[in-house]
Design a protein around this motif. Structure first.
Motif, PDB file in Angstrom:
ATOM      1  N   ASN A   7      -1.744   7.543   6.669  1.00  0.00           N
ATOM      2  CA  ASN A   7      -3.290   7.392   6.431  1.00  0.00           C
ATOM      3  C   ASN A   7      -3.676   8.234   5.376  1.00  0.00           C
ATOM      4  OD1 ASN A   7      -5.715   7.181   7.635  1.00  0.00           O
ATOM      5  ND2 ASN A   7      -5.563   9.167   8.383  1.00  0.00           N
ATOM      6  N   VAL A   8      -2.838   9.206   4.837  1.00  0.00           N
ATOM      7  CA  VAL A   8      -3.432   9.797   3.752  1.00  0.00           C
ATOM      8  C   VAL A   8      -2.992   9.043   2.400  1.00  0.00           C
ATOM      9  CG1 VAL A   8      -3.000  12.075   2.164  1.00  0.00           C
ATOM     10  CG2 VAL A   8      -3.148  12.155   4.689  1.00  0.00           C
ATOM     11  N   GLU A   9      -1.699   8.361   2.333  1.00  0.00           N
ATOM     12  CA  GLU A   9      -1.369   7.680   1.337  1.00  0.00           C
ATOM     13  C   GLU A   9      -2.494   6.401   0.946  1.00  0.00           C
ATOM     14  OE1 GLU A   9       2.668   6.377   2.222  1.00  0.00           O
ATOM     15  OE2 GLU A   9       3.265   8.463   2.267  1.00  0.00           O
ATOM     16  N   HIS A  10      -2.747   5.845   2.140  1.00  0.00           N
ATOM     17  CA  HIS A  10      -3.881   4.760   2.081  1.00  0.00           C
ATOM     18  C   HIS A  10      -5.121   5.277   1.436  1.00  0.00           C
ATOM     19  CE1 HIS A  10      -1.864   1.252   3.602  1.00  0.00           C
ATOM     20  NE2 HIS A  10      -0.950   2.026   4.091  1.00  0.00           N
ATOM     21  N   ALA A  11      -5.526   6.421   1.818  1.00  0.00           N
ATOM     22  CA  ALA A  11      -6.862   7.142   1.281  1.00  0.00           C
ATOM     23  C   ALA A  11      -6.838   7.447   0.088  1.00  0.00           C
ATOM     24  CB  ALA A  11      -7.036   8.411   2.357  1.00  0.00           C
ATOM     25  N   ILE A  12      -5.518   7.927  -0.362  1.00  0.00           N
ATOM     26  CA  ILE A  12      -5.572   8.518  -1.908  1.00  0.00           C
ATOM     27  C   ILE A  12      -5.540   6.863  -2.650  1.00  0.00           C
ATOM     28  CG2 ILE A  12      -4.145   9.119  -3.625  1.00  0.00           C
ATOM     29  CD1 ILE A  12      -3.164  11.445  -1.651  1.00  0.00           C
ATOM     30  N   ALA A  13      -4.841   6.131  -2.347  1.00  0.00           N
ATOM     31  CA  ALA A  13      -4.817   4.767  -3.072  1.00  0.00           C
ATOM     32  C   ALA A  13      -6.402   3.980  -3.099  1.00  0.00           C
ATOM     33  CB  ALA A  13      -3.774   3.840  -2.441  1.00  0.00           C
ATOM     34  N   SER A  14      -6.817   4.300  -1.905  1.00  0.00           N
ATOM     35  CA  SER A  14      -8.074   3.502  -1.638  1.00  0.00           C
ATOM     36  C   SER A  14      -9.169   4.037  -2.837  1.00  0.00           C
ATOM     37  CB  SER A  14      -8.710   3.685  -0.543  1.00  0.00           C
ATOM     38  OG  SER A  14      -9.888   3.056  -0.237  1.00  0.00           O
ATOM     39  N   ALA A  15      -9.014   5.543  -2.891  1.00  0.00           N
ATOM     40  CA  ALA A  15      -9.800   6.238  -3.783  1.00  0.00           C
ATOM     41  C   ALA A  15      -9.606   5.785  -5.320  1.00  0.00           C
ATOM     42  CB  ALA A  15      -9.591   7.834  -3.629  1.00  0.00           C
ATOM     43  N   LEU A  16      -8.349   5.400  -5.651  1.00  0.00           N
ATOM     44  CA  LEU A  16      -7.872   5.105  -6.868  1.00  0.00           C
ATOM     45  C   LEU A  16      -7.967   3.550  -7.065  1.00  0.00           C
ATOM     46  CD1 LEU A  16      -4.937   7.437  -7.277  1.00  0.00           C
ATOM     47  CD2 LEU A  16      -7.434   7.538  -8.026  1.00  0.00           C
ATOM     48  N   ASN A  17      -8.490   2.762  -6.161  1.00  0.00           N
ATOM     49  CA  ASN A  17      -8.615   1.214  -6.186  1.00  0.00           C
ATOM     50  C   ASN A  17      -7.365   0.682  -6.460  1.00  0.00           C
ATOM     51  OD1 ASN A  17     -10.392  -0.953  -5.636  1.00  0.00           O
ATOM     52  ND2 ASN A  17     -10.455  -0.961  -7.962  1.00  0.00           N
ATOM     53  N   THR A  18      -6.219   1.163  -5.535  1.00  0.00           N
ATOM     54  CA  THR A  18      -5.054   0.412  -5.751  1.00  0.00           C
ATOM     55  C   THR A  18      -4.331   0.638  -4.548  1.00  0.00           C
ATOM     56  OG1 THR A  18      -2.868   0.559  -6.961  1.00  0.00           O
ATOM     57  CG2 THR A  18      -3.780   2.654  -6.490  1.00  0.00           C
ATOM     58  N   LYS A  19      -2.920   0.181  -4.389  1.00  0.00           N
ATOM     59  CA  LYS A  19      -2.271   0.306  -3.123  1.00  0.00           C
ATOM     60  C   LYS A  19      -1.220   1.466  -3.173  1.00  0.00           C
ATOM     61  CE  LYS A  19      -2.310  -4.863  -2.721  1.00  0.00           C
ATOM     62  NZ  LYS A  19      -1.790  -6.020  -2.725  1.00  0.00           N
ATOM     63  N   PRO A  20      -0.996   1.830  -1.976  1.00  0.00           N
ATOM     64  CA  PRO A  20      -0.082   2.936  -1.938  1.00  0.00           C
ATOM     65  C   PRO A  20       1.496   2.695  -2.478  1.00  0.00           C
ATOM     66  CG  PRO A  20      -0.978   2.554   0.373  1.00  0.00           C
ATOM     67  CD  PRO A  20      -1.470   1.618  -0.485  1.00  0.00           C
ATOM     68  N   GLU A  21       1.913   1.397  -2.322  1.00  0.00           N
ATOM     69  CA  GLU A  21       3.152   1.006  -2.888  1.00  0.00           C
ATOM     70  C   GLU A  21       3.170   0.752  -4.446  1.00  0.00           C
ATOM     71  OE1 GLU A  21       1.204  -2.753  -0.973  1.00  0.00           O
ATOM     72  OE2 GLU A  21       1.536  -0.656  -0.387  1.00  0.00           O
ATOM     73  N   THR A  22       1.886   0.781  -5.102  1.00  0.00           N
ATOM     74  CA  THR A  22       1.982   0.914  -6.426  1.00  0.00           C
ATOM     75  C   THR A  22       1.888   2.535  -6.783  1.00  0.00           C
ATOM     76  OG1 THR A  22       0.298  -0.723  -6.563  1.00  0.00           O
ATOM     77  CG2 THR A  22       0.344   0.254  -8.340  1.00  0.00           C
ATOM     78  N   LEU A  23       1.362   3.503  -6.108  1.00  0.00           N
ATOM     79  CA  LEU A  23       1.595   4.786  -6.401  1.00  0.00           C
ATOM     80  C   LEU A  23       2.725   5.403  -6.187  1.00  0.00           C
ATOM     81  CD1 LEU A  23      -1.884   6.080  -4.800  1.00  0.00           C
ATOM     82  CD2 LEU A  23      -1.236   5.875  -7.593  1.00  0.00           C
ATOM     83  N   TRP A  24       3.500   4.970  -5.017  1.00  0.00           N
ATOM     84  CA  TRP A  24       4.726   5.612  -4.333  1.00  0.00           C
ATOM     85  C   TRP A  24       5.631   4.257  -4.143  1.00  0.00           C
ATOM     86  CZ3 TRP A  24       0.322   7.370  -2.146  1.00  0.00           C
ATOM     87  CH2 TRP A  24      -0.173   8.596  -2.583  1.00  0.00           C
ATOM     88  N   PRO A  25       6.064   3.491  -5.007  1.00  0.00           N
ATOM     89  CA  PRO A  25       7.069   2.491  -5.059  1.00  0.00           C
ATOM     90  C   PRO A  25       8.257   2.809  -3.958  1.00  0.00           C
ATOM     91  CG  PRO A  25       7.039   2.791  -7.224  1.00  0.00           C
ATOM     92  CD  PRO A  25       6.021   3.746  -6.715  1.00  0.00           C
ATOM     93  N   GLU A  26       8.836   3.956  -4.505  1.00  0.00           N
ATOM     94  CA  GLU A  26      10.119   4.615  -3.876  1.00  0.00           C
ATOM     95  C   GLU A  26       9.750   4.794  -2.226  1.00  0.00           C
ATOM     96  OE1 GLU A  26       7.578   8.117  -4.905  1.00  0.00           O
ATOM     97  OE2 GLU A  26       7.956   6.287  -5.792  1.00  0.00           O
ATOM     98  N   ARG A  27       8.529   5.007  -1.746  1.00  0.00           N
ATOM     99  CA  ARG A  27       8.184   4.883  -0.474  1.00  0.00           C
ATOM    100  C   ARG A  27       8.193   3.625   0.211  1.00  0.00           C
ATOM    101  NH1 ARG A  27       4.030  10.139  -0.081  1.00  0.00           N
ATOM    102  NH2 ARG A  27       5.128  11.410  -1.538  1.00  0.00           N
ATOM    103  N   TYR A  28       7.998   2.398  -0.479  1.00  0.00           N
ATOM    104  CA  TYR A  28       7.703   1.426  -0.001  1.00  0.00           C
ATOM    105  C   TYR A  28       8.732   0.273  -0.360  1.00  0.00           C
ATOM    106  CZ  TYR A  28       3.402   3.366   1.593  1.00  0.00           C
ATOM    107  OH  TYR A  28       2.327   3.985   2.345  1.00  0.00           O
ATOM    108  N   PRO A  29       9.815   0.562   0.101  1.00  0.00           N
ATOM    109  CA  PRO A  29      11.061  -0.634  -0.349  1.00  0.00           C
ATOM    110  C   PRO A  29      10.629  -2.021   0.005  1.00  0.00           C
ATOM    111  CG  PRO A  29      11.924   0.785   1.379  1.00  0.00           C
ATOM    112  CD  PRO A  29      10.474   1.237   1.089  1.00  0.00           C
ATOM    113  N   GLN A  30      10.965  -3.053  -0.897  1.00  0.00           N
ATOM    114  CA  GLN A  30      10.414  -4.402  -0.607  1.00  0.00           C
ATOM    115  C   GLN A  30      11.281  -4.767   0.355  1.00  0.00           C
ATOM    116  OE1 GLN A  30      10.130  -6.069  -4.308  1.00  0.00           O
ATOM    117  NE2 GLN A  30       8.167  -5.220  -4.812  1.00  0.00           N
TER     118      GLN A  30
END
Length: 72
Positions: free
Chosen positions: A49-72
């Motif tokens: 929830n927080v990761e998505h809110a931060i990413a949304s505020a920055l007009n990006t995706k959580p996986e862009t901010l924290w790629p290590e948290r979102y393995p492909q």
């Protein structure tokens, strides 16, 4: 011991939020959370929830901010 790379990344995210007229505290208020809860996500805690809110505020995706948290 703090990892300098992670500290720099956290400070960059906070600066980007400020440049968009918001802050971690504001995101916390918007989500009904304590600012420390939101800050802990930047320090490594997980909250989708927080990761998505931060990413949304920055007009990006959580996986862009924290790629290590979102393995492909």
């Amino acid at each position: 011991m703090m990892d300098a790379k992670n500290v720099s990344k956290r400070e960059l995210i906070k600066a980007q939020l400020r440049s968009r007229g918001t802050s971690l505290s504001q995101i916390g208020r918007d989500l009904g959370l304590k600012p420390s809860t939101v800050s802990s996500v930047l320090a490594g805690a997980r909250s989708l929830n927080v990761e998505h809110a931060i990413a949304s505020a920055l007009n990006t995706k959580p996986e862009t901010l924290w790629p290590e948290r979102y393995p492909q």
